[in-house]
Design a protein around this motif. Structure first.
Motif, PDB file in Angstrom:
ATOM      1  N   ILE A  72      72.062  45.947 -42.467  1.00  0.00           N
ATOM      2  CA  ILE A  72      71.016  46.894 -42.053  1.00  0.00           C
ATOM      3  C   ILE A  72      71.629  48.243 -41.708  1.00  0.00           C
ATOM      4  N   TRP A  73      72.688  48.251 -40.893  1.00  0.00           N
ATOM      5  CA  TRP A  73      73.341  49.503 -40.542  1.00  0.00           C
ATOM      6  C   TRP A  73      73.926  50.188 -41.784  1.00  0.00           C
ATOM      7  N   PHE A  74      74.502  49.411 -42.677  1.00  0.00           N
ATOM      8  CA  PHE A  74      75.169  49.982 -43.846  1.00  0.00           C
ATOM      9  C   PHE A  74      74.176  50.607 -44.818  1.00  0.00           C
ATOM     10  N   ASN A  75      72.964  50.069 -44.881  1.00  0.00           N
ATOM     11  CA  ASN A  75      71.979  50.536 -45.857  1.00  0.00           C
ATOM     12  C   ASN A  75      70.868  51.385 -45.246  1.00  0.00           C
ATOM     13  N   LEU A  76      71.042  51.840 -44.019  1.00  0.00           N
ATOM     14  CA  LEU A  76      70.031  52.717 -43.431  1.00  0.00           C
ATOM     15  C   LEU A  76      69.948  54.069 -44.132  1.00  0.00           C
ATOM     16  N   GLY A  77      70.963  54.364 -44.966  1.00  0.00           N
ATOM     17  CA  GLY A  77      70.899  55.593 -45.754  1.00  0.00           C
ATOM     18  C   GLY A  77      69.749  55.585 -46.746  1.00  0.00           C
ATOM     19  N   LEU A  78      69.239  54.392 -47.079  1.00  0.00           N
ATOM     20  CA  LEU A  78      68.077  54.305 -47.949  1.00  0.00           C
ATOM     21  C   LEU A  78      66.794  54.690 -47.213  1.00  0.00           C
ATOM     22  N   ILE A 103      71.216  62.582 -40.934  1.00  0.00           N
ATOM     23  CA  ILE A 103      71.250  62.361 -39.505  1.00  0.00           C
ATOM     24  C   ILE A 103      71.345  63.734 -38.859  1.00  0.00           C
ATOM     25  N   ASN A 104      70.381  64.060 -38.054  1.00  0.00           N
ATOM     26  CA  ASN A 104      70.250  65.398 -37.491  1.00  0.00           C
ATOM     27  C   ASN A 104      70.225  65.293 -35.969  1.00  0.00           C
ATOM     28  N   LEU A 105      71.298  65.751 -35.349  1.00  0.00           N
ATOM     29  CA  LEU A 105      71.382  65.794 -33.892  1.00  0.00           C
ATOM     30  C   LEU A 105      71.284  67.222 -33.375  1.00  0.00           C
TER      31      LEU A 105
END
Length: 311
Positions: free
Chosen positions: A129-135, A140-142
């Protein structure tokens, strides 16, 4: 003055003067089942060793690659990942345990939901899940602090740390909570009656006693974390298992490299087990009249015996 008893007046079961009680002849109970089970166990062990000795395994390949630079790098990465993940797990577990025990229903509910989710889903699923959250998230905007593509931000190391560390926090939360609950509430009340603050009571009274309950399962969690790191090879992190797998594919020695990785895991877990023993012994002070001897003390006792240490 009472006259002495004659032989006729002496009780029949009286023991003659000048002789001690007859020695009891203890006959040990025989346990034939133990011998049978031992023979069966040895026979099974010999059969397994013989089967592997007849297999097509190049055992000489294992020592050739055991201290290879790539393998040693993988060992270092595995240890680094284990330590960092446990730090995240312990810190997160302490925070979650305090939240879980809070009288605030919001914080306690959030902690309960966190523990429920991360303990109820497999670690491998969480890693993916963490690895494919790019889908799901392209960026990522901080704000002014950081902005980048998710694929560049979520490196294999960060994926492994989040997947293992956050999962471990859920288990450490329950371990810490059980340790804190094991301390008698009367001691906390007495500390408050003496004017100690809540944080000082935790630091001086509750936590030192809770450590006796927390440390043993935490040591087991460290050893378990060391072995669980092998899952991060699925997200392309170059740990010990990933490096051994790559070497096995390139050298056509897949099974041999799996045995090499297993040998290294056994070495590392054995070292961690020794450290766990000494830490548990340290926190056992005050609970036992006599602490168990250390391996070095046992060795000195055996060496110091006469006749070459034979009892």
């Amino acid at each position: 003055m009472t006259p002495p008893l004659s032989k006729a007046d002496e009780p029949a079961d009286a023991t003659p003067r000048g002789t001690g009680p007859e020695a009891i002849k203890a006959i040990p109970v025989r346990h034939p089942g133990r011998y049978v089970s031992a023979v069966i166990a040895v026979a099974l062990l010999v059969a397994i060793v013989y089967a592997f000795s007849q297999g097509k395994i190049e055992w000489g390949t294992i020592p050739d690659y055991f201290f290879d630079d790539r393998v040693m790098t993988g060992v270092g990465k595995t240890l680094e990942l284990t330590v960092l993940s446990m730090v995240i797990g312990v810190v997160g577990g302490i925070v979650l345990a305090v939240m879980r025990m809070s009288k605030n229903p919001v914080t306690s509910t959030i902690a309960w939901f966190y523990i429920w989710f991360f303990r109820g889903t497999p670690v491998l699923v969480q890693l993916f899940i963490w690895f494919n959250l790019g889908l799901v998230f392209e960026y990522i905007n901080l704000g002014p602090l950081y902005k980048d593509y998710w694929s560049s931000f979520m490196t294999p190391l960060l994926t492994a740390l989040l997947g293992l560390g956050l999962n471990e926090a859920a288990y450490m939360a329950e371990i810490c909570r059980s340790g804190l609950l094991a301390v008698d509430e009367g001691q906390t009340e007495a500390a408050h009656a003496l004017g100690m603050s809540h944080s000082k009571t935790l630091r001086r009274i509750v936590i030192p006693q809770a450590m006796r309950v927390i440390v043993p399962p935490t040591g087991n969690e460290v050893i378990n974390m060391l072995k669980t790191t092998s899952l991060v090879s699925a997200v392309q992190f170059l740990d010990l298992f990933k490096v051994a797998s790559d070497i096995g594919q390139s050298a056509a020695s897949t099974v041999e490299m799996y045995f090499l990785a297993a040998a290294w895991y056994l070495v590392l877990t054995s070292i961690f087990s020794v450290g766990q023993y000494y830490i548990e012994r340290y926190y056992a002070r005050g609970t036992s009249r006599a602490l168990p001897p250390t391996p070095l003390q046992r060795l000195r006792t055996v060496v110091g015996r006469p006749n070459g240490g034979m009892a």
